[in-house]
Scaffold this motif. Structure first.
Motif, PDB file in Angstrom:
ATOM      1  N   ALA A  31      21.367  35.649   3.680  1.00  0.00           N
ATOM      2  CA  ALA A  31      21.700  34.926   4.780  1.00  0.00           C
ATOM      3  C   ALA A  31      21.373  35.890   5.988  1.00  0.00           C
ATOM      4  CB  ALA A  31      23.009  34.566   4.817  1.00  0.00           C
ATOM      5  N   ASP A  32      21.817  37.186   5.940  1.00  0.00           N
ATOM      6  CA  ASP A  32      21.574  37.992   7.007  1.00  0.00           C
ATOM      7  C   ASP A  32      20.107  38.169   7.659  1.00  0.00           C
ATOM      8  OD1 ASP A  32      24.173  38.155   6.959  1.00  0.00           O
ATOM      9  OD2 ASP A  32      24.314  40.358   6.481  1.00  0.00           O
ATOM     10  N   ALA A  33      19.150  38.267   6.240  1.00  0.00           N
ATOM     11  CA  ALA A  33      17.782  38.485   6.840  1.00  0.00           C
ATOM     12  C   ALA A  33      17.344  37.285   7.049  1.00  0.00           C
ATOM     13  CB  ALA A  33      17.186  38.724   5.043  1.00  0.00           C
ATOM     14  N   ILE A  34      17.575  36.021   6.845  1.00  0.00           N
ATOM     15  CA  ILE A  34      17.069  34.828   7.362  1.00  0.00           C
ATOM     16  C   ILE A  34      17.579  34.808   8.636  1.00  0.00           C
ATOM     17  CG2 ILE A  34      17.293  32.313   7.592  1.00  0.00           C
ATOM     18  CD1 ILE A  34      17.614  32.488   4.359  1.00  0.00           C
ATOM     19  N   TYR A  35      19.074  35.098   9.055  1.00  0.00           N
ATOM     20  CA  TYR A  35      19.338  35.106  10.752  1.00  0.00           C
ATOM     21  C   TYR A  35      18.450  36.208  11.378  1.00  0.00           C
ATOM     22  CZ  TYR A  35      22.696  35.179  14.137  1.00  0.00           C
ATOM     23  OH  TYR A  35      23.307  35.099  15.559  1.00  0.00           O
ATOM     24  N   ASN A  36      18.119  37.419  10.741  1.00  0.00           N
ATOM     25  CA  ASN A  36      17.344  38.082  11.611  1.00  0.00           C
ATOM     26  C   ASN A  36      15.804  37.650  11.987  1.00  0.00           C
ATOM     27  OD1 ASN A  36      19.363  40.066  11.768  1.00  0.00           O
ATOM     28  ND2 ASN A  36      18.786  41.225   9.941  1.00  0.00           N
ATOM     29  N   LEU A  37      15.494  36.735  11.281  1.00  0.00           N
ATOM     30  CA  LEU A  37      14.224  36.103  11.800  1.00  0.00           C
ATOM     31  C   LEU A  37      14.588  34.927  13.103  1.00  0.00           C
ATOM     32  CD1 LEU A  37      12.812  34.852   8.160  1.00  0.00           C
ATOM     33  CD2 LEU A  37      12.185  36.887   9.297  1.00  0.00           C
ATOM     34  N   ALA A  38      15.684  34.955  13.260  1.00  0.00           N
ATOM     35  CA  ALA A  38      15.972  33.710  14.451  1.00  0.00           C
ATOM     36  C   ALA A  38      15.857  34.558  15.744  1.00  0.00           C
ATOM     37  CB  ALA A  38      17.383  33.085  14.454  1.00  0.00           C
ATOM     38  N   GLY A  39      15.519  33.987  16.839  1.00  0.00           N
ATOM     39  CA  GLY A  39      15.321  34.232  18.150  1.00  0.00           C
ATOM     40  C   GLY A  39      16.621  34.289  19.019  1.00  0.00           C
ATOM     41  N   ASP A  40      16.569  35.172  20.171  1.00  0.00           N
ATOM     42  CA  ASP A  40      17.821  35.400  20.873  1.00  0.00           C
ATOM     43  C   ASP A  40      18.665  33.934  21.194  1.00  0.00           C
ATOM     44  OD1 ASP A  40      16.988  38.112  20.925  1.00  0.00           O
ATOM     45  OD2 ASP A  40      16.206  37.835  22.941  1.00  0.00           O
ATOM     46  N   ASP A  41      17.892  32.857  21.554  1.00  0.00           N
ATOM     47  CA  ASP A  41      18.674  31.602  21.905  1.00  0.00           C
ATOM     48  C   ASP A  41      19.317  31.173  20.695  1.00  0.00           C
ATOM     49  OD1 ASP A  41      17.821  31.530  24.501  1.00  0.00           O
ATOM     50  OD2 ASP A  41      15.821  30.701  24.158  1.00  0.00           O
ATOM     51  N   PHE A  42      18.737  31.076  19.660  1.00  0.00           N
ATOM     52  CA  PHE A  42      19.350  30.527  18.399  1.00  0.00           C
ATOM     53  C   PHE A  42      20.444  31.387  18.151  1.00  0.00           C
ATOM     54  CE2 PHE A  42      20.029  30.780  13.843  1.00  0.00           C
ATOM     55  CZ  PHE A  42      19.807  29.461  13.431  1.00  0.00           C
ATOM     56  N   GLN A  43      20.383  32.711  17.973  1.00  0.00           N
ATOM     57  CA  GLN A  43      21.644  33.799  18.023  1.00  0.00           C
ATOM     58  C   GLN A  43      22.519  33.358  18.847  1.00  0.00           C
ATOM     59  OE1 GLN A  43      20.005  37.739  17.110  1.00  0.00           O
ATOM     60  NE2 GLN A  43      18.685  36.972  15.074  1.00  0.00           N
ATOM     61  N   MET A  94      11.506  23.281  11.319  1.00  0.00           N
ATOM     62  CA  MET A  94      11.475  24.663  11.982  1.00  0.00           C
ATOM     63  C   MET A  94      10.369  24.506  12.954  1.00  0.00           C
ATOM     64  SD  MET A  94      10.908  27.380   8.577  1.00  0.00           S
ATOM     65  CE  MET A  94       9.854  28.216   9.615  1.00  0.00           C
ATOM     66  N   ASN A  95      10.761  25.419  14.083  1.00  0.00           N
ATOM     67  CA  ASN A  95       9.643  25.877  14.942  1.00  0.00           C
ATOM     68  C   ASN A  95      10.016  27.266  15.457  1.00  0.00           C
ATOM     69  OD1 ASN A  95      11.732  25.389  17.404  1.00  0.00           O
ATOM     70  ND2 ASN A  95      10.977  23.336  17.376  1.00  0.00           N
ATOM     71  N   LEU A  96       9.161  27.800  16.254  1.00  0.00           N
ATOM     72  CA  LEU A  96       9.193  29.393  16.782  1.00  0.00           C
ATOM     73  C   LEU A  96       9.310  29.418  18.157  1.00  0.00           C
ATOM     74  CD1 LEU A  96       6.774  30.683  14.069  1.00  0.00           C
ATOM     75  CD2 LEU A  96       8.926  30.308  13.912  1.00  0.00           C
ATOM     76  N   ASP A  97       9.930  30.291  18.698  1.00  0.00           N
ATOM     77  CA  ASP A  97       9.888  30.691  20.110  1.00  0.00           C
ATOM     78  C   ASP A  97       8.537  31.568  20.367  1.00  0.00           C
ATOM     79  OD1 ASP A  97      10.416  33.482  19.316  1.00  0.00           O
ATOM     80  OD2 ASP A  97      12.489  33.286  19.901  1.00  0.00           O
ATOM     81  N   LYS A  98       8.261  31.950  21.697  1.00  0.00           N
ATOM     82  CA  LYS A  98       7.182  32.525  21.868  1.00  0.00           C
ATOM     83  C   LYS A  98       6.985  34.051  21.366  1.00  0.00           C
ATOM     84  CE  LYS A  98       8.425  34.576  26.459  1.00  0.00           C
ATOM     85  NZ  LYS A  98       7.993  34.662  27.794  1.00  0.00           N
ATOM     86  N   ARG A  99       8.193  34.374  20.783  1.00  0.00           N
ATOM     87  CA  ARG A  99       7.872  35.823  20.019  1.00  0.00           C
ATOM     88  C   ARG A  99       7.992  35.602  18.609  1.00  0.00           C
ATOM     89  NH1 ARG A  99      13.007  37.910  20.572  1.00  0.00           N
ATOM     90  NH2 ARG A  99      12.380  39.912  19.762  1.00  0.00           N
ATOM     91  N   ASP A 100       7.536  34.303  18.238  1.00  0.00           N
ATOM     92  CA  ASP A 100       7.482  33.996  16.921  1.00  0.00           C
ATOM     93  C   ASP A 100       8.782  34.054  15.972  1.00  0.00           C
ATOM     94  OD1 ASP A 100       4.773  33.083  17.190  1.00  0.00           O
ATOM     95  OD2 ASP A 100       4.209  35.099  16.765  1.00  0.00           O
ATOM     96  N   LYS A 101       9.815  33.994  16.720  1.00  0.00           N
ATOM     97  CA  LYS A 101      11.031  34.072  15.899  1.00  0.00           C
ATOM     98  C   LYS A 101      11.821  32.230  15.792  1.00  0.00           C
ATOM     99  CE  LYS A 101      12.091  38.558  15.904  1.00  0.00           C
ATOM    100  NZ  LYS A 101      12.369  39.228  14.686  1.00  0.00           N
ATOM    101  N   LEU A 102      12.622  32.193  14.823  1.00  0.00           N
ATOM    102  CA  LEU A 102      12.937  30.898  14.749  1.00  0.00           C
ATOM    103  C   LEU A 102      13.786  30.367  15.923  1.00  0.00           C
ATOM    104  CD1 LEU A 102      14.410  31.258  11.085  1.00  0.00           C
ATOM    105  CD2 LEU A 102      12.602  29.754  11.698  1.00  0.00           C
ATOM    106  N   SER A 103      13.222  29.204  16.308  1.00  0.00           N
ATOM    107  CA  SER A 103      14.119  28.669  17.367  1.00  0.00           C
ATOM    108  C   SER A 103      14.992  27.220  16.747  1.00  0.00           C
ATOM    109  CB  SER A 103      12.848  28.027  18.474  1.00  0.00           C
ATOM    110  OG  SER A 103      13.937  27.393  19.555  1.00  0.00           O
ATOM    111  N   ASN A 247      12.783  28.332  25.537  1.00  0.00           N
ATOM    112  CA  ASN A 247      14.218  27.937  25.704  1.00  0.00           C
ATOM    113  C   ASN A 247      14.544  26.465  25.578  1.00  0.00           C
ATOM    114  OD1 ASN A 247      13.023  27.195  28.594  1.00  0.00           O
ATOM    115  ND2 ASN A 247      15.053  28.129  29.462  1.00  0.00           N
ATOM    116  N   LEU A 248      13.534  25.604  25.303  1.00  0.00           N
ATOM    117  CA  LEU A 248      13.624  24.253  25.464  1.00  0.00           C
ATOM    118  C   LEU A 248      14.514  23.762  24.330  1.00  0.00           C
ATOM    119  CD1 LEU A 248      11.192  21.314  26.011  1.00  0.00           C
ATOM    120  CD2 LEU A 248      12.183  21.552  23.696  1.00  0.00           C
ATOM    121  N   PHE A 249      14.257  24.515  22.973  1.00  0.00           N
ATOM    122  CA  PHE A 249      15.010  23.925  21.718  1.00  0.00           C
ATOM    123  C   PHE A 249      16.362  24.372  21.778  1.00  0.00           C
ATOM    124  CE2 PHE A 249      10.592  22.403  20.231  1.00  0.00           C
ATOM    125  CZ  PHE A 249      10.865  21.261  19.718  1.00  0.00           C
TER     126      PHE A 249
END
Length: 461
Positions: A31-43, A94-103, A247-249
């Motif tokens: 779970a931690d590794a998946i979470y680390n794929l997420a962007g700042d807004d998600f986190q 699934m979609n990504l933010d501009k840094r290609d992190k999970l949004s 920051n939309l999603f």
């Protein structure tokens, strides 16, 4: 949005690449590794401990992901994957933010779509003329699919107008859509926004070469990265902006209705620190953000809301009384129900600040009036604005006027735009020399581009 391009393919490849990593970590129950794929807004919205708790209690007990497949990639942002686990099947959005992190990272129940329809879907097409038969051949390949519901096709051919209805306005109601039913027209809205821009250019209120910072609050205009972007760049997708603000999603209360909660405050907050991906004017990169911002600037110049400008400047002069962002109680019953890529009901989209990129709803009758006005502009002020939108402004990796894309079908150039939401698809193309226009409206997310292009191929040689 315009037809598939290399930019869209690259974005899908990015999402697919991240999904492959997600799948690996999921099957490792990390779970931690998946979470680390997420962007700042998600986190910010979900702590690592909360995410780990959900994953360990609700997701990992499903077992390993045995099989996975991409179902859809809507609006060049959101991918939906079908996931087969040991004992169940789900879908993952699934979609990504501009840094290609999970949004966006959302699991939902999955309903297997039925096979394509075997009985012929009902139609108003009389199948008498050669045109009737040619249109029907193209329409059948679309409307007989399992995930489509209703569609209406309009053709202007040397002044003669023909419309063809197929399917249903609501699944199971056996009621054909007609030329007065409202559909979401999605990004065809952008051509209305471009016409408004041209109108104010002709009035001397703005210039296409004006920097956007001239019209933005000081706190936003202070971002030096925005200073070389012009109003023209916003309209012809050469500003270098992302397709949507990252920051939309993060602020969407409903992932199936993503634009509803995106406000001017959030847009300006994003613009204060954003940086274009390319030098303005150099590259084509389709952007809902850019045209949405253009509309915001025009609202400030006019003192009117987007819908008010569209009504006053475009719709009333053309007799288009069934084109609007909001449908009042008298009009709402004429609005079709909408269905997602899997053929299941989904919410129609609502818009706040980014309305100018895709918020309009319209009817076939109104869009045929709009197409006719673009085919043969007159000498009035609106016609002059329409003509300005047709002037070519970019020719490098795509050919555009103001919002209008120029595409080739069988070697013939057409002014073109399409639209797509999570539950609707639209197509509009015209060529003045051939005196032909084709409009297609569907209440399903399945793209109508093959229908519109297919009809043009059949009718124009």
């Amino acid at each position: 949005m315009p037809a598939a391009s290399s930019a869209q393919s690259r974005q899908q490849q990015k999402v697919d690449s991240v999904f492959a990593i997600v799948k690996k970590y999921f099957n490792e129950k990390n779970a931690d590794a998946i979470y680390n794929l997420a962007g700042d807004d998600f986190q910010k919205e979900l702590s690592i401990s909360a995410f780990s708790d959900v994953a360990n209690k609700n997701l990992f007990p499903l077992g390993s992901i045995r099989e996975s497949s991409l179902i859809s990639f809507v609006n060049n942002t959101t991918a939906t994957y079908k996931l087969k686990f040991d004992s169940t099947t789900l879908q993952l959005l699934m979609n990504l933010d501009k840094r290609d992190k999970l949004s966006l990272f959302l699991f939902q129940s999955y309903i297997e779509p039925s096979s394509d329809k075997t009985g012929l879907v009902q139609t108003s097409n009389p199948l008498r003329s050669q045109m009737d038969k040619k249109v029907d051949t193209v329409a059948r390949t679309y409307i007989q699919k399992a995930n489509t519901v209703g569609m209406i096709i309009g053709v202007i051919d040397k002044g003669k107008i023909s419309t063809y209805s197929y399917g249903e306005t609501i699944k199971g109601n056996h009621k054909l859509p007609n030329a007065d039913n409202f559909f979401e027209i999605g990004s065809i809205t952008k051509t209305f926004t471009a016409t408004l821009l041209a109108w104010y250019v002709n009035e001397g209120k703005v210039d296409l070469s004006d920097p956007i910072t001239k019209y933005l609050p000081d706190s936003v205009a202070a971002n030096a990265a925005l200073r070389s972007i012009t109003l023209l760049n916003l309209s012809n997708h050469t500003a270098g902006f992302d397709q949507i603000p990252d920051n939309l999603f993060a602020y969407a209360s409903d992932p199936l209705n993503p634009y509803k909660d995106y406000t001017k405050q959030l847009l300006f907050s994003y613009l204060k620190t954003c940086k274009p991906n390319s030098k303005p004017g150099e590259k084509y990169a389709y952007s809902n953000l850019a045209v949405g911002l253009l509309g915001v600037i025009l609202e400030d110049i006019s003192g009117e809301r987007f819908e008010q400008m569209v009504t006053r400047i475009i719709c009333k002069p053309l007799g288009m009384f069934s084109t609007a962002q909001y449908l009042n109680p008298l009009l709402a019953p004429r609005f079709v129900h909408v269905y997602n890529q899997g053929g299941r009901p989904t919410p129609a989209w609502d818009f706040d600040v980014l309305a100018p990129c895709g918020a309009l709803r319209s009817t076939m009758n109104d869009l045929l009036r709009y197409a006719a006005a673009n085919l043969h502009p007159g000498n009035d002020e609106l016609s002059k604005a329409i003509e300005l939108t047709h002037q070519i402004t970019f020719t490098k990796d795509a050919k555009l006027g103001l919002a209008w894309h120029i595409i080739k079908v069988n070697g013939i150039e057409y002014y073109f735009h399409n639209g797509g939401t999570y539950g609707s698809s639209s197509f509009l193309a015209f060529n003045a020399d051939k005196d032909i226009a084709v409009v297609v409206l569907s209440n399903a997310a399945e793209s109508t581009d093959p229908v519109g292009v297919g009809v043009l191929k059949k009718l124009v040689k």
